[in-house]
Design an enzyme around this catalytic site. Structure first.
Site: not given
Lengths: 472, 554
Positions: B142, B164
């Site tokens: 990210e 995730e």
């Protein structure tokens, strides 16, 4: 062109009727052969080598001896016989039938395990590709080649699993295993130890004793896997791995034997003057290879290892012979770690300590080999004892990474380490000396380099002057 | 007070524990080398270049400093010091040990840092380039996504991933999903596969699927990164011969419940669960021009106040979580504030002025997403003009005194619009606060331009729709007290949700999606047993135990 796979590739996985597998191998097999020519033993394509080829998994089938040109070696695909009633022996899925197909939820975990294992097999062939030029005898040259072709077969075994069970991803991973190369700065092998050079035969024997033994323990824990094809594949690979460790243990043993003979004959410790390898130098090589190999087991406390176990994809060494609940949810295991500047024992959840537990099994196995070497030294009447260094010595991975620890397990200051490092690990000078002993390959049948004793027995009970390799 | 020592957001490069900052040929190299034992709180180790809030505070500081202190820097490279590891994202053990509000605050701050990185690339001529030498997992990828170019080592093992969902049963918390499809325009089916594959993608496929921009052999990665960054830097419009201004630590004193900054005072009322934030207008007329602004440096009033306000908000967010309402006040000479705005507008093309205005934009956005009820009080002696009037516009409600307080000699309260209210400070939705306020009447915003510079009293402000209520001095005290007290009585969760829904009408942008999805989906998932229950994936991660999911689709 139609290829008769059952002839070209001995197998017990019904290759001739599996179209998906055939298609995959049609692409992969030529690349494998290219890889073997480019990265396999250098300049050996024309040699006839007295090799063992597995053509089936029964007692008679796995050890067929005969002369073969290595590029024509019949790398087979064998799984140990299937036990129809096999159950998963550990973890959350304990007691369920072993999986014959990859469960979707464990697909990427299994693929990663297989790729990591598979990547080591061609890596060692690459590491050893120049050793043939300095072989101390035809016997040793043949053993090197036997190991090389079998590492090639072990690659096949893992590639078979990738091709047969993992679809397109599996095929891509199989290709990537031929694209990474040991020591290549741009595409290195996955594990550190497999990017180190194997520059000489002492290193080679140490490597096969210590590092291939890591392979044995990894394979043994994968042989417990709930994914049955992986378990069966690894079980069969273990039969071959035993030979590699035999080469390592007897190789080191024969050097020790030769050194002891010279020490006795000339009543001196200074065998370097006599062109042999002194025992303290061998101890240093042992220290180096042992600690590098310990790193291969990973972190002492590992989430991944715990997950593998709970999921049922990777067990412990001889899982089914261990007398506990095979769940380990409430158990603890003692590991060594560093706290407040001291090495201490500490109980941690057993699930997280599985790497350490496997490392412990490995250390005990190594110790048994060292005992046998010491018996030979003792028998020769020499007062010297080879020792495994402490597990914290010279580590790169885990709780002891970067710590300065002596071979007997004392924490040291940087200054103390520097003052003693050259006593514990091979120096440039030691390496240069060992390299200086590596003359041109000894190619006369029955002859051996000066620094190593002949073996007690020939391969497949062949006589001492047997011509294991014909150079043509 | 919070139970532990307050988290301090003030730092500077010589105190960094996790990043190295080096400058060369117009390029800044921000090299991540997280100190395992340098976690902000005890109980976890920051292994494998994973991060916690402390790591991100340093990153945010570096991003900010590069803009102000280094006009000569035209490109910034984010890379890792570690062999084969770029960054493994937010530290999972830290998340497991954190309270829910800390997790949310952490995510929010990291999001603001990522957005500040993109703001620097888009508006400041400091373009971020990410050089990935190994595993970039979760928050690590990210961080890369916040950069404009991603270079990935093509070594057969370096990979980008968002694990995730498969590993932790939560979502990427810093805009990963949104940036994949909205910024990098990754096809949604590709994104679906990528986000469910824990080990992520590498090499050719990562490139083909737009997850990275370039593949580079590892032995060439350092040189290629340097070359790419130097090319980008050479094209930057930043003035290479200008000198930056120093950003010394923001000075503040905390005495009991009063926090004093140079231009801002915060008074906390614990019983009322509210805090008064009173900003002070400038003490003197603005300097003449950009050169004079430069000479004042960090002491230049708009910059100094923005830094005070920014620090105060971060402090209150993290360390004063029970103080749910912020009452915004001001004090000073509105004519001077207007004069400062005129200077900012006149010198808008100057690099430093541009940075100051962009900083105000970000600071006001931080206010918008602070999860606090905002009530503005416009009183006699206040100076809500132009830039400062944005605080009133940011508030959920505003109260303006009609007339004067009995016995006070202060003149009637007024507000003023300046050109700064009509463009330079867009909200996350891309609209100005005025345009957002008057969505139903876009023409009214244009009409208001005619009022620029006028001192509007309560009646005029009410007429123009610029304040909510205009009580007189008899009603004032009760009205204001009730508004604040009533706020303190509601559920904080309900209020946060309601306010966030009402504050950002109008178009969706990547930014509004990121914050909205974070607060809606992620916070919901963070509360659900499948993630944080005793058998949830986030709870069990690292134990080797397998999570047991409630299989019902909700």
């Amino acid at each position: 062109m139609a290829i008769d796979y059952s002839q070209l590739i001995p197998n017990n996985v019904d290759l001739s009727s599996d179209r998906r597998l055939q298609r995959a191998l049609e692409n992969w097999q030529p690349r494998f052969l290219d890889w073997w020519k480019d990265m396999g033993p250098d300049g050996t394509s024309a040699f006839d080598v007295y090799l063992r080829t597995a053509i089936s998994t029964d007692a008679n089938g796995w050890a067929n001896f005969g002369y073969v040109k290595m590029p024509e070696y019949r790398w087979g695909i064998f799984l140990a016989e299937r036990d129809q009633n096999r159950q998963i022996a550990f973890g959350d899925n304990k007691g369920k039938p072993a999986w014959q197909d990859v469960p979707g939820e464990h697909r990427s975990t299994l693929r990663r395990l297989i790729v990591t294992q598979g990547d080591t097999e061609p890596a060692s062939v690459e590491q050893q590709r120049l050793l043939g030029k300095t072989a101390p005898s035809l016997y040793d040259l043949r053993n090197l080649f036997q190991i090389n072709v079998e590492e090639g077969r072990h690659l096949w075994a893992m590639v078979y699993l990738l091709h047969a069970y993992f679809g397109r991803d599996g095929r891509e991973e199989a290709e990537a295993m031929l694209e990474r190369h040991s020591g290549d700065p741009d595409k290195p092998r996955i594990l550190g130890a497999f990017n180190e050079e194997t520059p000489d035969w002492l290193s080679f024997f140490m490597f096969t004793f210590f590092t291939d033994r890591d392979g044995k323990y990894q394979l043994a824990s994968l042989a417990e896997s709930g994914f049955d094809p992986l378990a069966r594949s690894c079980r069969f690979m273990l039969t071959e791995e035993a030979h590699h460790m035999f080469v390592g243990e007897t190789g080191v043993g024969r050097i020790i034997q030769r050194t002891c003979e010279l020490m006795k004959e000339h009543k001196t410790d200074d065998v370097r003057a006599l062109g042999a390898i002194d025992l303290p130098t061998m101890q240093k090589y042992l220290n180096f290879h042992f600690s590098v190999s310990l790193d291969l087991f990973g972190q002492e406390a590992s989430t991944n290892a715990a997950n593998y176990y709970t999921q049922g994809v990777k067990g412990r060494y001889l899982e089914t012979r261990i007398g506990d609940d095979h769940l380990l949810v409430n158990d603890t295991y003692e590991i060594e770690t560093i706290e407040d500047g001291r090495i201490v024992k500490k109980a941690v959840p057993a699930l997280q300590a599985l790497n350490e537990r496997l490392r412990q099994d490995y250390i005990e196995d190594c110790a048994r080999g060292v005992v046998r070497w010491n018996k030979a030294i003792e028998k020769a009447g020499i007062n010297f004892e080879m020792k495994l260094p402490h597990r914290a010595f010279d580590r790169r991975i885990g709780a002891f990474a970067g710590q300065r620890v002596s071979p007997d397990g004392k924490l040291l200051s940087e200054a103390e380490w520097k003052a003693n490092e050259s006593k514990w690990l091979p120096t440039d000078e030691d390496r240069a000396y060992i390299t200086s002993l590596m003359g041109p390959a000894v190619t006369q049948p029955g002859k051996f380099a000066h620094w190593i004793a002949p073996p007690a027995r020939g391969i497949n009970n062949q006589p001492g002057d047997f011509e294991y390799v014909r150079f043509n | 007070m919070a139970e532990t020592a307050p988290i301090d957001f003030r730092t500077e490069p010589s105190r960094y524990r996790h990043w190295k900052l080096a400058l060369e040929n117009g390029v800044a190299y921000l090299t991540m080398d997280v100190n395992e034992d340098g976690g902000l709180k005890p109980g976890y180790k920051l292994k494998l270049n994973s991060y916690d809030l402390g790591v991100d505070i340093e990153l945010a500081d570096a991003v900010q400093r590069l803009r102000f202190e280094h006009p000569e820097i035209g490109a910034v490279v984010i890379r890792s010091q570690r062999d084969r590891i770029f960054c493994s994202g937010a530290n999972i053990n830290m998340l497991g040990l954190s309270t829910h509000d800390h997790k949310v605050n952490f995510c929010k701050f990291t999001n603001e840092t990522r957005l500040a990185i993109e703001d620097a690339s888009t508006h400041s001529g400091q373009t971020y380039i990410c050089s990935i030498n190994g595993i970039a997992a979760g928050g690590g990828y990210e961080l890369a996504l916040a950069c404009e170019q991603i270079l990935l080592a093509d070594d057969g093992s370096s990979a980008v991933s968002l694990p995730e969902l498969p590993l932790l049963a939560v979502l990427p918390g810093t805009g990963g999903l949104t940036r994949l499809v909205d910024k990098r325009l990754v096809r949604r089916d590709h994104a679906d596969f990528f986000c469910t594959t824990a080990e992520g993608l590498r090499g050719k496929r990562a490139k083909e699927w737009r997850l990275v921009d370039r593949l580079v052999p590892p032995s060439k990665l350092v040189d290629e990164t340097k070359k790419t960054a130097e090319d980008v830097a050479a094209k930057s419009a930043r003035p290479k011969d200008a000198k930056g201004i120093a950003l010394p630590a923001v000075e503040r004193s905390i005495e009991g419940d009063t926090i004093r900054y140079g231009h801002l005072t915060v008074e906390i009322d614990r019983e009322g669960r509210s805090a008064k934030l009173r900003v002070n207008g400038p003490a003197a007329a603005p300097p003449a021009d950009a050169a004079a602004i430069h000479a004042q440096g960090a002491a230049f009033w708009p910059l100094a106040l923005a830094r005070d306000l920014d620090d105060a908000m971060m402090h209150l967010r993290l360390n004063e979580t029970e103080i749910g309402t912020w009452v915004l006040q001001s004090q000073g000479d509105a004519t001077l504030v207007e004069a400062y705005d005129a200077l900012l507008a006149k010198e808008a093309s100057n690099w430093l002025v541009r940075e100051i205005v962009l900083y105000w934009k970000r600071t006001l956005k931080r206010l918008d997403v602070s999860s606090r009820s905002l009530i503005a009080l416009v009183e006699p002696g206040s100076c809500f003009a132009g830039t400062l009037f944005e605080l009133v516009l940011a508030a959920d409600r505003s109260y303006m005194l009609d007339g004067v307080f009995d016995g006070s000699n202060l003149p009637t309260a007024t507000i003023r619009l300046t050109s700064m209210n009509f463009g330079p400070y867009p909200m996350g939705n891309g609209l100005t606060r005025l345009a957002t306020r008057f969505l139903a009447e876009p023409a009214h915003v244009d009409e208001l331009k005619g009022e620029i510079g006028e001192a509007l009293d309560a009646e005029a402000a009410d007429e123009a729709g610029l304040v909510t209520f205009t009580p007189d001095d008899i009603d004032w005290e009760d009205e204001v007290r009730l508004a604040v007290e009533e706020r303190a009585g509601f559920s904080p969760d309900g209020l946060i949700g309601m306010e966030a829904n009402l504050r950002f009408p109008g178009p969706e942008t990547m930014e509004t999606k990121i914050f909205a999805r974070l607060s809606a989906w992620q916070n919901w998932i963070f509360q659900r047993p499948n993630a944080t229950g005793p058998e949830g994936a986030l709870k069990l991660y690292g134990t080797g135990k397998q999570s047991k999911y409630d299989r019902k689709r909700a």
